[in-house]
Design a protein around this motif. Structure first.
Motif, PDB file in Angstrom:
ATOM      1  N   THR A 157      13.850  -0.970  -2.272  1.00 18.43           N
ATOM      2  CA  THR A 157      12.755  -1.707  -2.909  1.00 18.43           C
ATOM      3  C   THR A 157      13.008  -3.205  -2.825  1.00 18.43           C
ATOM      4  OG1 THR A 157      12.273   0.140  -4.401  1.00 18.43           O
ATOM      5  CG2 THR A 157      11.522  -2.043  -5.092  1.00 18.43           C
ATOM      6  N   HIS A 181      12.443  -4.450   0.750  1.00 13.54           N
ATOM      7  CA  HIS A 181      11.008  -4.556   1.037  1.00 13.54           C
ATOM      8  C   HIS A 181      10.419  -5.783   0.346  1.00 13.54           C
ATOM      9  CE1 HIS A 181      10.516  -0.033   2.198  1.00 13.54           C
ATOM     10  NE2 HIS A 181      11.294  -0.705   3.022  1.00 13.54           N
ATOM     11  N   ALA A 182      10.836  -6.042  -0.905  1.00 12.84           N
ATOM     12  CA  ALA A 182      10.342  -7.208  -1.636  1.00 12.84           C
ATOM     13  C   ALA A 182      10.786  -8.509  -0.971  1.00 12.84           C
ATOM     14  CB  ALA A 182      10.828  -7.163  -3.089  1.00 12.84           C
ATOM     15  N   ARG A 183      11.934  -8.486  -0.303  1.00  5.97           N
ATOM     16  CA  ARG A 183      12.431  -9.676   0.401  1.00  5.97           C
ATOM     17  C   ARG A 183      11.767  -9.846   1.768  1.00  5.97           C
ATOM     18  NH1 ARG A 183      17.836 -11.376  -1.818  1.00  5.97           N
ATOM     19  NH2 ARG A 183      18.186 -10.006  -3.585  1.00  5.97           N
ATOM     20  N   GLY A 184      10.863  -8.923   2.108  1.00  4.64           N
ATOM     21  CA  GLY A 184      10.107  -9.045   3.353  1.00  4.64           C
ATOM     22  C   GLY A 184      10.605  -8.167   4.486  1.00  4.64           C
ATOM     23  N   PHE A 185      11.648  -7.386   4.245  1.00  9.29           N
ATOM     24  CA  PHE A 185      12.207  -6.522   5.285  1.00  9.29           C
ATOM     25  C   PHE A 185      11.590  -5.128   5.173  1.00  9.29           C
ATOM     26  CE2 PHE A 185      15.738  -9.513   4.083  1.00  9.29           C
ATOM     27  CZ  PHE A 185      15.546 -10.376   5.146  1.00  9.29           C
ATOM     28  N   THR A 186      10.282  -5.064   5.373  1.00  9.06           N
ATOM     29  CA  THR A 186       9.532  -3.827   5.134  1.00  9.06           C
ATOM     30  C   THR A 186       9.784  -2.749   6.176  1.00  9.06           C
ATOM     31  OG1 THR A 186       7.631  -4.793   6.274  1.00  9.06           O
ATOM     32  CG2 THR A 186       7.710  -5.028   3.868  1.00  9.06           C
ATOM     33  N   GLU A 187      10.428  -3.111   7.274  1.00 11.89           N
ATOM     34  CA  GLU A 187      10.719  -2.122   8.320  1.00 11.89           C
ATOM     35  C   GLU A 187      11.918  -1.244   7.974  1.00 11.89           C
ATOM     36  OE1 GLU A 187      13.151  -5.774   9.518  1.00 11.89           O
ATOM     37  OE2 GLU A 187      11.400  -5.293   8.333  1.00 11.89           O
TER      38      GLU A 187
END
Length: 158
Positions: free
Chosen positions: A35, A38-44
């Protein structure tokens, strides 16, 4: 009379077993890491990538050695490494000591992703220290390390 009624009742513990608590805690920590990523922008990123992040040292390593440390098969580690290479997080380069082998190492982008994870680990450590205090956190670490030693049959690595 049915077969089911012939069997004795199971005597389950009347408390949440240590194994269940440890498993739920480990899952919560892994989910929290994902989570945060993903919040830090690493959604992959996906949960399967944990096996690489947990075992890849800064200088790089062979995938087979990483698989051993992660406790998974070489094939599974290879799949995760290939996926992360496709995403530009790691690269595979020739091993200078054995040209047939490959070394897995972070790309520049991968270092950024990994650093975000390490930063989050430190944030969680600070949160736990604030919530429980230094002494309880240290006791928890000792207890968990000792449980690992008792069940693995050997001293825990530092």
């Amino acid at each position: 009379m049915s077969r089911a009624s012939e069997q004795p009742d199971l005597e389950r513990p009347h408390f949440e077993p240590f194994i269940a608590l440890a498993d739920k805690c480990a899952r919560a920590l892994r989910n929290d890491m994902l989570t945060s990523a993903h919040a830090r922008g690493f959604t992959e990123l996906a949960g399967a990538h944990d096996a690489v992040f947990a075992t890849l040292p800064p200088e790089g390593a062979r995938a087979a050695d990483m698989a051993t440390r992660a406790g998974i098969t070489r094939q599974s580690m290879g799949e995760v490494v290939r996926d992360m290479a496709r995403l530009g997080i790691v690269e595979m380069v020739p091993d200078p000591s054995d040209r047939r082998a490959k070394i897995v190492r972070y790309t520049d982008y991968g270092r950024k992703v990994a650093q975000g994870g390490f930063d989050h680990i430190l944030e969680v450590e600070d949160m736990l220290r604030e919530e429980f205090g230094e002494e309880d956190l240290a006791t928890t670490r000792r207890v968990l390390a000792r449980v690992r030693e008792l069940l693995a049959g050997s001293p825990a690595p530092d």
